[in-house]
Design an enzyme around this catalytic site. Structure first.
Site, PDB file in Angstrom:
ATOM      1  N   ASP A  37      27.491   7.751  26.265  1.00  0.00           N
ATOM      2  CA  ASP A  37      28.401   6.908  27.054  1.00  0.00           C
ATOM      3  C   ASP A  37      29.866   7.298  26.869  1.00  0.00           C
ATOM      4  O   ASP A  37      30.721   6.442  26.621  1.00  0.00           O
ATOM      5  CB  ASP A  37      28.219   5.426  26.682  1.00  0.00           C
ATOM      6  CG  ASP A  37      26.776   4.991  26.693  1.00  0.00           C
ATOM      7  OD1 ASP A  37      26.033   5.434  27.588  1.00  0.00           O
ATOM      8  OD2 ASP A  37      26.371   4.216  25.799  1.00  0.00           O
ATOM      9  N   GLU A 213      25.094   0.714  36.483  1.00  0.00           N
ATOM     10  CA  GLU A 213      25.766   0.465  35.207  1.00  0.00           C
ATOM     11  C   GLU A 213      27.008   1.336  35.093  1.00  0.00           C
ATOM     12  O   GLU A 213      27.349   2.098  36.000  1.00  0.00           O
ATOM     13  CB  GLU A 213      24.808   0.776  34.042  1.00  0.00           C
ATOM     14  CG  GLU A 213      23.553  -0.058  34.021  1.00  0.00           C
ATOM     15  CD  GLU A 213      22.627   0.337  32.889  1.00  0.00           C
ATOM     16  OE1 GLU A 213      21.974  -0.553  32.327  1.00  0.00           O
ATOM     17  OE2 GLU A 213      22.552   1.541  32.569  1.00  0.00           O
TER      18      GLU A 213
END
Length: 572
Positions: A37, A213
């Site tokens: 991420d 997301e």
């Protein structure tokens, strides 16, 4: 195949350099070892990246670079219990995808901490952000909480001064229609100034498996862009982008979506690509970062390093960003950037008064259990063992290369079979394998090597089971000849296996009583997740009881290389 590790540049770290021949465009991963991420920002000539840490403490490592190739860990955004309490947090919960941004002299790090995974408490958590005016100081504020329920929070400043918080979540706890949500906020308090609005549903069918997301909002050349991740966290993971007239849309779909997707060809050496961010470089060129995994021998059961951070060039066509010329992300991107860093080893003789930032705890320690004394890392046991959903006396450091050897020397005199210390190849509560020293069940002076392996039913090879979703724990004991001689312990990692070894004394060769398939660190247990990656660890435990026996680890060495076995006395 060789992979480089990060140069930490600490005064107490001795670096052993292994040349790997003429320099090539060995670019990826730019941050090896699990670092998922990634969020990137540039301030002047400096680039910074933050990544996820889940139940590890401290949270959110901050990496710095001047050239996008050489990255140094400079600290963590969440490094105090007042910022991040992880007591009892499940494995793979904890601190999720950050967004790192800079605005008018202040760095902002947005994050989400998830504490539970149960059927009754699946309501999304609240996100927050911390700030600092000096990112090199490692001093960040306490959290400022947002009102929204969701995760993967993004912060965006519009030209008129409005600040938008954008996140992934669902419309309510009952219908659970997933989407990208947004509201204006007061950046001083985190309070919402406008109601939450669903600004995008994603490009895939709206299901839990394909949920949108990781949103990031940008304003580039008077056009707003919304970059998101979709398709889950496996082979269908991807990045898609929209553009529109405002930070909230309405959005025009990029006809070339997905702009990042390696999963269209499962033979690509890099897979699961997504959760991207991008930035303009000092010279005007654009660059993107994303997570990806490197299946070993093309086998998704051997991705024990987890999701790493990859870099790629970004160009523009007809007002749309093009990631890596529309090609899959790869380890070698020729003619883009030159990798100037050699493959490196890590050796810490523990002569400093503090551990360097590359070490982590699993959740928050209740109180300090380690000291650095006389060239050794001393761990004082607590009652927790590895695998307990709490804070065992365990210190870990990420594995950086698929072929990597971890070695230490352990001085430990146990008093019974509950007192135990050693080393681990560690993923989480249910995925860890140890070799250590324990005592006599009769309370005598005999010592034993204890080897504990945990494997899952889905594995292939000699550990495969016919019962689905079963977990098998195997414990073996080997007698030691001396009641007090220091023992050298090692874990030798290869692309598809780990060998756990020991040597009694400094002049003996290693004996390897166990070899495990590395899928033991890649296959999630029933009901679990695979969000992190492998780390090497040192531990001391009373196995459910207090222990007064300290464990002294004389050094910490991680050597990348193809299955290299370190000989007697090969410490330096």
């Amino acid at each position: 195949m060789a992979y480089r590790s990060i140069s930490w540049s600490f005064s107490f770290v001795v670096v052993l350099v292994f040349c790997i021949g003429p320099a090539v465009a060995l670019l990826n991963p730019i941050i090896p070892g699990w670092n998922p991420d990634p969020s990137i920002v540039r301030v002047g000539a400096d680039y910074f990246i933050a990544t996820s840490t889940f139940e590890y403490f401290p949270g959110h490592p901050i990496y710095h670079s001047k050239n996008l190739v050489d990255w140094k860990l400079i600290g963590h955004g969440l490094n105090r219990p007042s910022q991040l309490s992880l007591l009892g947090t499940p494995s793979d919960a904890g601190v999720w995808a950050p967004t790192l941004r800079y605005h008018k002299g202040t760095f902002y790090l947005a994050s989400t901490t998830r504490y539970v995974y149960t059927s009754e408490l699946r309501l999304f958590p609240r996100s927050f952000y911390v700030t600092t005016n000096d990112i090199f100081s490692n001093k960040w504020s306490d959290p400022i909480y947002l009102d929204s329920l969701g995760y993967d929070a993004d912060l965006f400043w519009d030209t008129n001064g409005d600040v938008y918080s954008t996140w992934s979540g669902n419309n309510n706890a009952i219908e659970k229609i997933y989407g990208i949500w947004q509201s204006k906020i007061d950046i001083i308090t985190g309070n919402s100034l406008t109601p939450a609005v669903n600004i995008f549903h994603g490009t895939l069918p709206n299901t839990a498996a394909a949920r949108p997301e990781g949103p990031h909002v940008y304003l580039i050349n008077s056009t707003y862009y919304l970059l998101i991740a979709e398709g889950g966290t496996g082979a269908d993971h991807r990045a898609t982008i929209q553009r529109g007239p405002s930070p909230s849309g309405p959005w025009e779909n990029n006809p070339k979506n997905p702009i990042l997707f390696n999963g269209a060809n499962l033979t690509n050496p890099v897979q699961d690509t997504g959760h991207a961010d991008f930035v303009q470089g000092v010279d005007g060129r654009w660059w993107g970062v994303a997570l990806g995994v490197r299946p070993q021998n093309g086998d998704f059961n051997h991705i024990q390093l987890g999701r790493e951070t990859f870099l790629f060039p970004v160009t523009w066509e007809s007002g749309w960003p093009v990631f890596n010329a529309g090609k899959p992300i790869s380890e070698h991107i020729e003619g883009v950037l030159q990798d100037k860093s050699p493959l490196e080893s890590y050796l810490n003789d523990f002569t400093s008064r503090t551990l360097d930032p590359s070490f982590y705890f699993i959740r928050n320690p209740y109180k300090p259990f380690h000291t650095l004394r006389a060239g050794a890392l001393q761990l004082n046991a607590n009652s927790y063992a590895l695998g307990d959903r709490d804070s065992a006396a365990l210190i870990v450091r990420k594995q950086m290369s698929y072929q990597e050897t971890f070695e230490t020397s352990l001085s430990f005199v146990p008093t019974n079979n509950l007192t135990e210390a050693g080393i681990s190849i560690y993923y989480g509560d249910m995925l860890h394998n140890e070799i250590g020293i324990t005592g006599d069940s009769n309370g005598g002076s005999n010592r034993f090597i204890v080897v504990r392996t945990i494997v899952q039913a889905k594995q292939v090879g000699p550990w495969a089971l016919t019962t689905a979703n079963a977990t098998v724990i195997t414990t073996r004991y080997v007698s030691l000849s001396s009641p007090d001689t220091p023992v050298r312990l090692t874990i030798v990692g290869n692309s598809t296996s780990y060998a756990l070894g020991y040597a009694e004394g400094a002049d003996k060769e290693f004996t390897f009583p166990a070899t495990i398939d590395s899928s033991a660190l890649s296959i999630a247990p029933t009901g679990g997740f695979f969000f992190k990656g492998a780390a090497f660890g040192a531990y001391n435990t009373g196995n459910g009881k207090p222990s007064l026996v300290p464990a002294d680890f004389g050094y910490w060495k991680q050597v990348p290389g193809v299955g290299k076995k370190l000989g007697a006395g090969d410490r330096r």
